[in-house]
Design a protein around this motif. Structure first.
Motif, PDB file in Angstrom:
ATOM      1  N   ALA A 170      -2.134  -7.793  -4.874  1.00 59.55           N
ATOM      2  CA  ALA A 170      -1.234  -6.778  -4.306  1.00 59.55           C
ATOM      3  C   ALA A 170       0.089  -7.397  -3.880  1.00 59.55           C
ATOM      4  O   ALA A 170       1.166  -6.840  -4.136  1.00 59.55           O
ATOM      5  CB  ALA A 170      -1.913  -6.096  -3.117  1.00 59.55           C
TER       6      ALA A 170
ATOM      7  N   ASP B  53       0.837  -1.201   0.000  1.00 60.44           N
ATOM      8  CA  ASP B  53       0.000   0.000   0.000  1.00 60.44           C
ATOM      9  C   ASP B  53       0.875   1.256   0.000  1.00 60.44           C
ATOM     10  O   ASP B  53       0.594   2.227  -0.712  1.00 60.44           O
ATOM     11  CB  ASP B  53      -0.912  -0.016   1.229  1.00 60.44           C
ATOM     12  CG  ASP B  53      -1.849   1.178   1.263  1.00 60.44           C
ATOM     13  OD1 ASP B  53      -2.707   1.281   0.369  1.00 60.44           O
ATOM     14  OD2 ASP B  53      -1.714   2.013   2.183  1.00 60.44           O
TER      15      ASP B  53
ATOM     16  N   TYR C   9       3.751  -6.618  -5.419  1.00 57.23           N
ATOM     17  CA  TYR C   9       4.804  -6.178  -4.489  1.00 57.23           C
ATOM     18  C   TYR C   9       6.056  -7.037  -4.676  1.00 57.23           C
ATOM     19  O   TYR C   9       7.180  -6.524  -4.775  1.00 57.23           O
ATOM     20  CB  TYR C   9       4.280  -6.282  -3.054  1.00 57.23           C
ATOM     21  CG  TYR C   9       5.331  -6.081  -1.991  1.00 57.23           C
ATOM     22  CD1 TYR C   9       5.913  -4.840  -1.783  1.00 57.23           C
ATOM     23  CD2 TYR C   9       5.734  -7.147  -1.190  1.00 57.23           C
ATOM     24  CE1 TYR C   9       6.875  -4.654  -0.802  1.00 57.23           C
ATOM     25  CE2 TYR C   9       6.697  -6.976  -0.207  1.00 57.23           C
ATOM     26  CZ  TYR C   9       7.267  -5.734  -0.017  1.00 57.23           C
ATOM     27  OH  TYR C   9       8.217  -5.561   0.938  1.00 57.23           O
TER      28      TYR C   9
ATOM     29  N   ILE D  70       0.463   0.304  -4.479  1.00 57.07           N
ATOM     30  CA  ILE D  70      -0.104  -0.859  -5.186  1.00 57.07           C
ATOM     31  C   ILE D  70      -1.546  -1.050  -4.722  1.00 57.07           C
ATOM     32  O   ILE D  70      -1.796  -1.502  -3.605  1.00 57.07           O
ATOM     33  CB  ILE D  70       0.718  -2.134  -4.901  1.00 57.07           C
ATOM     34  CG1 ILE D  70       2.165  -1.924  -5.342  1.00 57.07           C
ATOM     35  CG2 ILE D  70       0.119  -3.337  -5.606  1.00 57.07           C
ATOM     36  CD1 ILE D  70       3.099  -3.039  -4.936  1.00 57.07           C
ATOM     37  N   HIS D  71      -2.497  -0.701  -5.602  1.00 64.18           N
ATOM     38  CA  HIS D  71      -3.918  -0.809  -5.267  1.00 64.18           C
ATOM     39  C   HIS D  71      -4.646  -1.484  -6.433  1.00 64.18           C
ATOM     40  O   HIS D  71      -5.072  -0.799  -7.369  1.00 64.18           O
ATOM     41  CB  HIS D  71      -4.524   0.571  -4.999  1.00 64.18           C
ATOM     42  CG  HIS D  71      -3.788   1.344  -3.955  1.00 64.18           C
ATOM     43  ND1 HIS D  71      -3.145   2.547  -4.220  1.00 64.18           N
ATOM     44  CD2 HIS D  71      -3.564   1.076  -2.650  1.00 64.18           C
ATOM     45  CE1 HIS D  71      -2.574   2.984  -3.114  1.00 64.18           C
ATOM     46  NE2 HIS D  71      -2.807   2.107  -2.151  1.00 64.18           N
TER      47      HIS D  71
END
Length: 508
Positions: free
Chosen positions: A169, A115, A173, A119-120
């Motif tokens: 997500a 987050d 990541y 990254i959404h």
């Protein structure tokens, strides 16, 4: 390190990392297009909901998550103990509950890092991800099938899609932190490590397998059971293991699956499978399944499902399968996956374990485990036999010992100092250094808690660089992954000092 320093270091790492990966992040952010997809309105969740065992920032760890990961840990450690069911005491001594919770906490901390990196995942991405999941499991996406599958799994669309969002997500990541740059000097040093190898033979024996070779007489068993306390002890052991000793009904079967598509309705498929059923015989079933089934796992395998137990299939499918006699083909049956025709090849009746059938073997196992001196003596005898066989190059004897004691024996392995030795067993860094820095030929014996390992170091050699790259499949991505994994661990450790983590004592 005080709280302010911790926050400062975390922010510095994140900021510098964002700069190195800004182009990737920008591509991800630009690609986030929001559309609606099966989401009901979000509801405020209670901080200490009954199904929550821990809270990491705003992320809850639910009992269901814990149970899934805990079961994976138990299965993994059970295999280390020869496949026997772990006792409550073993689970406690190995700290499996604590390991599970810590792993889940780290997972949630990674989500927080994702987050912070912007990254959404969008609803569009979630929808496409679910479509791909259904496609890979042999289903065309439609809302009714999707909801039916979730009902069968006992979850709601909202909860499932939330989990999918977290999965996407986490993957993004991991992709981002895997793209860390490596210098040519570093890569040359790694090549040098990889090119220096030791040729070894390895013999590993699980100490649990030695216990089975300790003789126990009928007289010892009779004396043991003459004490009522021992009778109760074996009864308790049996009750703990009964679930693993019981065997449910099993069936070996094949099936043909047809289902509705954009071009064919369910009514069309019903008529099609009825016509197909009239053409089937036990002799042509395999060929017809290869030709017609829409189950990707059964394609080119004659529609084979292998052996399955009660409770593994949907109720409609299971009821028909278990009611169909051996060697017979069922009438078409409808489930939420489509229309099936089932060919039952064989059956195994359920086996219900009783104390009478197992008390003698359990007593024998218990008594042999108590003979610690005899076990130690036998282990030393086996070690000497293995060592002598290596010295004499008596490989046939090593194969005999392998079969007798269910050991693992591998010959002609090439290992380097960078990758270490991890071929179905593990040794400590100190032990590895002893092998790599020792003379050759030389035999090394390592006594661990659960097993012993004997390594026969034959000779050392230096591989040509070309062979290193080809044989070891060496590339930058491999090393980048190792470094990024370490970087991720450091980030998690740092951010955990800034995030409120609370555990609720609802597990016993």
């Amino acid at each position: 390190m005080n709280e302010q320093e911790s926050k400062s270091k975390t922010n510095f790492l994140l900021t510098s990392f964002q700069k190195r990966t800004s182009s990737i992040l920008l591509a991800i952010v630009i690609g986030l297009v929001v559309i609606s997809f099966l989401f009901s309105s979000s509801q405020t969740m209670m901080m200490s909901a009954p199904d929550t065992i821990a809270q990491v920032g705003k992320h809850r760890i639910k009992i269901a998550e814990f149970e899934r990961m805990f079961e994976q840990y138990v299965t993994m450690y059970s295999k280390m103990f020869g496949g026997s069911t772990l006792t409550a005491k073993q689970i406690e001594s190995m700290g499996l509950k604590e390991k599970t919770i810590q792993q889940l906490i780290n997972q949630k901390l990674s989500l927080i890092l994702a987050d912070k990196l912007g990254i959404h995942p969008s609803n569009t991405e979630i929808k496409e991800y679910i479509k791909e999941l259904m496609k890979n499991s042999g289903h065309e996406f439609n809302v009714d099938t999707y909801k039916s599958l979730l009902r069968y799994q006992g979850t709601s669309p909202m909860e499932f899609e939330k989990n999918i969002k977290s999965d996407i997500a986490l993957k993004k990541y991991q992709q981002i932190i895997s793209n860390l740059p490596l210098t040519n000097g570093y890569m040359d040093a790694i090549k040098n490590f990889k090119s220096n190898v030791v040729n070894i033979d390895v013999f590993k024996l699980d100490k649990k397998n030695v216990e089975k070779h300790i003789p126990i007489t009928d007289s010892e068993i009779s004396t043991f059971f003459s004490d009522q306390k021992n009778v109760e002890l074996i009864k308790s052991i049996f009750e703990q293991r009964k679930s693993s000793l019981d065997k449910p009904d099993e069936i070996s079967a094949s099936h043909i699956l047809l289902r509705a598509t954009d071009k064919k309705t369910d009514k069309d498929i019903e008529q099609e499978i009825s016509a197909l059923h009239k053409q089937l015989t036990t002799a042509n079933f395999s060929d017809m399944a290869n030709k017609h089934t829409m189950d990707p796992s059964g394609k080119d395998k004659g529609g084979s499902l292998g052996w399955f137990k009660k409770g593994q299939m949907t109720p409609e499918f299971e009821n028909v399968a278990f009611a169909t006699p051996i060697g017979k083909i069922s009438a078409p049956v409808k489930t939420q996956f489509g229309w099936h025709i089932i060919y039952v090849k064989d059956k195994k009746p359920a086996y219900v374990a009783t104390l009478d059938k197992h008390q003698k073997e359990l007593a024998k196992e218990y008594l042999s485990r108590q003979k610690t001196e005899e076990i130690k003596k036998l282990i030393e005898e086996i070690k000497n036999e293995v060592t002598q066989s290596f010295k004499n190059k008596d490989y046939k004897k090593l194969e005999v010992l392998k079969e007798k004691y269910l050991a693992e024996y591998q010959k002609g392995l090439k290992v380097n100092k960078l990758d270490g030795i991890s071929v179905n067993f593990e040794i400590t860094p100190v032990q590895a250094n002893q092998i790599f820095n020792g003379k050759v030929p030389e035999i090394h014996s390592f006594d661990n808690v659960l097993d012993f390992v004997i390594v026969n170091a034959n000779n050392k050699e230096k591989l040509e660089v070309g062979k290193v790259e080809d044989k070891e499949k060496y590339d930058r991505q491999e090393q980048s992954y190792a470094i990024s994994n370490k970087f991720n661990q450091e980030l998690i450790e740092l951010i955990s000092k800034d995030i409120k983590i609370k555990q609720y004592n609802i597990l016993r």
